[in-house]
Write an enzyme that holds these catalytic residues in place. Structure first.
Site, mmCIF file in Angstrom:
data_model
loop_
_atom_site.group_PDB
_atom_site.id
_atom_site.type_symbol
_atom_site.label_atom_id
_atom_site.label_comp_id
_atom_site.label_asym_id
_atom_site.label_seq_id
_atom_site.Cartn_x
_atom_site.Cartn_y
_atom_site.Cartn_z
ATOM 1 N N CYS B 152 0.861 -1.175 0.000
ATOM 2 C CA CYS B 152 0.000 0.000 0.000
ATOM 3 C C CYS B 152 0.897 1.223 0.000
ATOM 4 O O CYS B 152 1.678 1.431 0.913
ATOM 5 C CB CYS B 152 -0.932 0.011 1.195
ATOM 6 N N ASN B 218 1.222 -3.541 -7.827
ATOM 7 C CA ASN B 218 0.240 -2.556 -7.389
ATOM 8 C C ASN B 218 0.353 -1.258 -8.192
ATOM 9 O O ASN B 218 1.023 -1.212 -9.222
ATOM 10 C CB ASN B 218 0.468 -2.294 -5.903
HETATM 11 C C1 LIG Z 1 -9.272 3.637 -5.138
HETATM 12 C C2 LIG Z 1 -8.385 2.442 -5.087
HETATM 13 C C3 LIG Z 1 -8.270 1.722 -3.904
HETATM 14 C C4 LIG Z 1 -7.437 0.628 -3.827
HETATM 15 N N1 LIG Z 1 -7.362 -0.056 -2.665
HETATM 16 C C5 LIG Z 1 -6.559 -1.147 -2.577
HETATM 17 C C6 LIG Z 1 -6.488 -1.894 -1.383
HETATM 18 O O1 LIG Z 1 -7.168 -1.621 -0.420
HETATM 19 N N2 LIG Z 1 -5.645 -2.944 -1.356
HETATM 20 C C7 LIG Z 1 -4.888 -3.324 -2.421
HETATM 21 O O2 LIG Z 1 -4.171 -4.292 -2.321
HETATM 22 N N3 LIG Z 1 -4.957 -2.633 -3.575
HETATM 23 C C8 LIG Z 1 -5.761 -1.554 -3.673
HETATM 24 N N4 LIG Z 1 -5.835 -0.864 -4.863
HETATM 25 C C9 LIG Z 1 -5.009 -1.296 -5.986
HETATM 26 C C10 LIG Z 1 -5.797 -2.212 -6.939
HETATM 27 O O3 LIG Z 1 -6.116 -3.428 -6.320
HETATM 28 C C11 LIG Z 1 -5.007 -2.522 -8.232
HETATM 29 O O4 LIG Z 1 -3.932 -3.334 -7.919
HETATM 30 C C12 LIG Z 1 -4.529 -1.277 -8.927
HETATM 31 O O5 LIG Z 1 -5.596 -0.379 -9.026
HETATM 32 C C13 LIG Z 1 -3.958 -1.546 -10.321
HETATM 33 O O6 LIG Z 1 -4.849 -2.128 -11.199
HETATM 34 P P1 LIG Z 1 -5.731 -1.344 -12.326
HETATM 35 O O7 LIG Z 1 -4.801 -0.627 -13.209
HETATM 36 O O8 LIG Z 1 -6.535 -2.411 -12.957
HETATM 37 O O9 LIG Z 1 -6.570 -0.368 -11.565
HETATM 38 C C14 LIG Z 1 -6.687 0.228 -4.948
HETATM 39 C C15 LIG Z 1 -6.809 0.944 -6.134
HETATM 40 C C16 LIG Z 1 -7.648 2.022 -6.222
HETATM 41 C C17 LIG Z 1 -7.780 2.752 -7.519
#
Ligand SMILES: Cc1cc2nc3c(=O)[nH]c(=O)nc-3n(C[C@H](O)[C@H](O)[C@H](O)COP(=O)(O)O)c2cc1C
Ligand SMILES: Cc1cc2nc3c(=O)[nH]c(=O)nc-3n(C[C@H](O)[C@H](O)[C@H](O)COP(=O)(O)OP(=O)(O)OC[C@H]3O[C@@H](n4cnc5c(N)ncnc54)[C@H](O)[C@@H]3O)c2cc1C
Ligand code: SF4
Lengths: 420, 414
Positions: B152, B218
């Protein structure tokens, strides 16, 4: 026919789509094609999936993709149009059906229910209905006097829709029901009804309305459907006059005028008794006719067709628009005394609307306009007889007729499956 | 005349292709799952996603009761590029405000209602006891998979604020061991960050810990942009801002490299996340080694409905490629990736297709000022490549707005 989109054009146009949620275009398309989703599929490179989505909703996907008046349906409400230009939705689903049709993946239909339904008429509404019925496992017999396809096959000029395009649709559909060639008549109608669990009337409008003007029966004066059908089936042997006058004011009259021009007429004049604003036509059609060199004379009424052996001209009278309005909400034209003049012509085409062509529907209830009365489940006043398409709606559109067919099929299914 | 039958329902007629396969000892209906994020923080949202066709979800990162989750708003911002929204998306979100008591209940309900879906949960803690309690309680609730957030970017519950767990090899290995020790039944995946000097070392540390998989990777730490009149970066919270985690299409190439680098060096299953929006992105992720692909930003932008294109597109792709299962894609691109030294040395030149060229002359200026001054403008606007100057760098091909208009062709060496 406007040229089809190239791959790159299709992609660029897809990227403009806002992918709206609960999109207005889906509601505006009578067959409710999931437009934002099929466009998203084009955008992601899943053109086959896109074609499947379009086909699932619209049995005449290619035909509509070519000649559906999108500007009065899906495109008229496109959200993107509030920012700059609406998406070219019809062009996009034509693209999907052109490039995404896969021979490997055929629609999978459920096992037969054992019940039979007769669909009389193989135009857009009949084909739409038969296809939807097949999705429920009904054995469907489509009774069709000519080749299947209805008006799009027989009358829509081939410069707008050619047989190959229509056949892309009818070929895919043909394996889902049986086509029985030949007209249904007063005698055979009862038989057809007796041998099926339900019958659907999808016979469209085959009869040209007449003007009731002197000289209408002179040689060289054609009812519009007859003219268009001949022009489409045998364009080479069709003799076109040097000067042609078309009487009308609707889309069909524009098709006739443009066709006459294409077939070699030197001068084609369309006369309409009201003004341009009152003309109920799709903008694209009027533009096309003008582009082909058709002259449009507004505020002109035919009072007689001249000539004895063959037509020689049309005696016309000028009109002005009165204060009074007719049922359609448009001002009633009033003839101007002493304004008569003659348009010389070797050929006249009368395109003032169509009515039902069938002398065997005597018992069925009709509206004042002459079209059949149906209830909210598409049931006519005769037991187990349904009706769809232009025969209930009057002169309509392909997509709307397909939609009628679809909806009626599900109403029929619910009715038939409720039975013990 | 518009007329509709009130009970009408569209009937799908094209057979759905079976996209199911096994990975990590679990059965997946298809390779598409929801990443730990707002979309998986609410029971009703996950329900809707499952009904729409997603094969699984990682519930948003949870923690032990009493853990402080101090959110601030607004938390979202965007990196718009060339008129396109959300090319990259920034967030300063933290872990879920729902503690383990809520999440274990959600897991139970979801497993009951959707036994065929993969219900994963993401966890984060500080102390060994807490990590192990979380695992135990989730296992008891019937979870299928545990993901540990070691990455995170917005602070961490631990000793070293501002630093992510996965940025320390020893902390990663130690913590991963605690978790794996506690997990008796379900696979454990460690969600890492690409913000390290050597991702392979991190992957090895996880492997040594005995954990079953990696989630790679992430969001990317970023400063999303700055208001040039007030000098406050985005998102602006009363004139103050901070770094965001950037996600979405903009980070896809970074994720691809991260996954590829791990897969080429360490034998460990990978769950892909970071920048996937379409079925073809998923194919790319899998081809460099991901076993399943997680989606977050794409869903936050367009909704759960994108699953329709994901499954349909994947189905048609498998058919076209004559693959029997999505599994067959995994690792397909790896043999094609090597070091710079291994690349063939060829003599190539730019070739402009005169028939396709639309005469924008962008290639001319790009090559003139950024290449080798090898493309000459002409009065008819169709440029001509000077073979003596062109070295075949390929810049022109990438600035050309027309599909397939410029190609690089091998020429015989004289
Ligand atoms: C608003 C938001 C909250 C997120 N919260 C978490 C979280 O609580 N735990 C986590 O492991 N990843 C969290 N992520 C990361 C996502 O799980 C993901 O790995 C990241 O958005 C990349 O993928 P994407 O490009 O498909 O969005 C969060 C992402 C966003 C945008
Ligand atoms: C010239 C012209 C151009 C048009 N252009 C467009 C356009 O560009 N876009 C658009 O959306 N709409 C257009 N329309 C409207 C559209 O074609 C109709 O609304 C639509 O075809 C109606 O479908 P339908 O199935 O109700 O009837 P039809 O298309 O008329 O089909 C009825 C079918 O039933 C058959 N049939 C009739 N009686 C019998 C019988 N007794 N036994 C067996 N078979 C029988 C006929 O042979 C015919 O095939 C146009 C109409 C015309 C006339
Ligand atoms: S069928 Fe007509 S209304 Fe429906 S999407 Fe196509 S062009 Fe639009």
């Amino acid at each position: 026919m406007p040229p089809s989109l190239s791959h790159q054009q299709a992609r660029i146009e897809a990227e403009r789509c806002l992918f709206c949620f609960d999109a207005p275009c889906v509601k505006a398309c009578p067959t409710h094609i999931r437009i934002p989703m099929f466009i998203a599929m084009i955008r992601s490179g899943n053109v086959k999936g896109s074609a499947e989505l379009v086909r699932t909703s619209n049995a005449l996907a290619m035909t509509c993709g070519t000649v559906c008046p999108e500007e009065i349906f899906c495109q008229s409400v496109c959200t993107r149009g509030k920012q700059d230009q609406p998406i070219q939705i019809r062009e996009k689903h034509q693209y999907a059906t052109t490039h995404g049709e896969s021979s490997k993946r055929k629609p999978a239909l459920p096992p037969r229910t054992g019940k039979r339904v007769a669909v009389i008429g193989g135009g857009p509404s009949g084909l739409g209905c038969a296809f939807e019925l097949a999705k429920f496992g009904y054995r469907v017999d489509v009774y069709e006097e000519k080749k299947p396809g209805g008006v799009p096959r027989n009358s829509i000029p081939s410069y707008r829709l050619n047989d190959k395009q229509l056949e892309m649709d009818t070929k895919l559909l043909s394996s889902f029901f049986t086509i029985k060639r030949g007209p249904v008549s007063a005698r055979t109608f009862d038989k057809v009804r007796a041998s099926h669990d339900a019958a659907v009337l999808a016979i469209g409008l085959g009869e040209d309305r007449t003007l009731g003007v002197k000289g209408e029966d002179v040689k060289g004066v054609y009812p519009v459907l007859e003219f268009l059908e001949r022009a489409k089936s045998s364009p080479r042997t069709m003799k076109i006059g040097k000067r042609v006058v078309v009487v009308g004011g609707g889309n069909v009259s524009l098709d006739a005028a443009a066709t006459a021009k294409r077939l070699g007429a030197e001068r084609v004049t369309l006369i309409y008794r009201r003004g341009e604003r009152e003309m109920r036509v799709w903008k694209s059609e009027l533009e096309e006719a003008r582009r082909q060199g058709v002259e449009v004379r507004f505020l002109t009424n035919p009072v007689a067709f001249l000539g004895t052996k063959r037509v020689e001209g049309v005696k016309c009278r000028e009109t002005i628009l009165g204060k009074k309005k007719d049922r359609s909400g448009r001002p009633i034209p009033v003839e101007v005394k002493g304004s008569d003049f003659v348009l010389e012509a070797e050929m006249v085409i009368i395109a003032v609307g169509q009515t039902i062509r069938a002398d065997w529907l005597g018992e069925l209830k009709r509206r004042a306009s002459g079209y059949l009365v149906v209830d909210e489940r598409f049931r006519t006043s005769m037991a187990n007889v349904y009706a769809v398409g232009d025969v209930i709606a009057g002169e309509g559109t392909i997509v709307q007729s397909v939609a009628h067919g679809k909806h009626a099929a599900q109403a029929i299914h619910h009715q038939l499956s409720e039975r013990p | 005349m518009r007329m509709e039958y009130k009970n009408f329902k569209e009937i799908p007629i094209y057979p759905k292709r079976d996209l199911s396969y096994d990975f990590l000892g679990l059965h997946w209906e298809n390779p598409f799952i929801l990443a730990a994020a707002p979309s998986t923080d609410d029971l009703d949202m996950v329900r809707r996603a499952f009904k729409a066709g997603w094969s699984g979800a990682i519930l948003k990162t949870t923690s032990i009761e009493g853990t402080r989750v101090d959110l601030c708003y607004p938390m979202m911002s965007t990196f718009d590029h060339d008129g396109r929204r959300l090319f990259g998306m920034g967030n300063i979100d933290l872990i879920s405000e729902h503690h383990i008591d809520v999440v274990e209940r959600n897991v139970r309900t979801l497993k009951q209602e959707f036994p065929e879906k993969v219900v994963g949960a993401s966890i984060m803690a500080g102390r060994k006891d807490d990590w192990q309690r979380l695992v135990e309680r989730l296992e008891n609730a019937g979870v299928d998979l545990i993901e540990c957030s070691f990455s995170c970017p917005q602070g961490n519950i631990g000793e070293d604020p501002g630093k992510m767990l996965a940025q320390s090899l020893s902390a990663t290995e130690l913590t991963a061991r605690w978790v794996k020790e506690a997990a008796r039944r379900v696979p454990v995946s460690i969600k890492i960050t690409p913000h390290v000097t050597d991702i392979v070392e991190v992957a090895r540390a996880v492997k040594r810990s005995g954990c079953d998989a990696l989630t790679a990777s992430n969001s990317i730490q970023a400063l999303m942009g700055i208001d040039i009149r007030t000098f406050t970066p985005y998102p602006s919270l009363g004139g103050k801002s901070t770094y965001s985690g950037m996600t979405g299409p903009a980070i896809k190439p970074i994720t691809l490299r991260t996954i590829a680098e791990i897969a080429r060096n360490v034998d460990i299953p990978i769950l892909g996340t970071g920048g996937a929006s379409t079925w073809s992105d998923a194919v790319e992720f899998m081809s460099v080694g991901a076993g399943v692909v997680q989606f977050c930003t794409a869903v936050m932008h367009h909704g759960f409905r994108i699953i329709d294109d994901l499954t349909s597109g994947m189905g048609h792709y498998l058919e076209e490629m004559e693959f029997r299962s999505p599994r067959e894609i995994v690792g397909k691109a790896l043999p094609h990736i090597g070091s710079h030294d291994d690349l063939p040395r060829r003599t190539i030149r730019s070739k402009i297709d005169r028939r396709l060229c639309i005469g924008c002359d962008q290639c001319v200026v790009a090559c003139r000022d950024g290449g080798h001054m090898a493309i000459d403008a002409r009065p008819d606007r169709i440029p001509v490549v000077n073979d003596d100057r062109c070295v075949g760098c390929g810049l022109c091909q990438h600035v050309c707005p027309v599909d397939n208009c410029i190609r690089m062709e091998e020429i015989a060496i004289q």
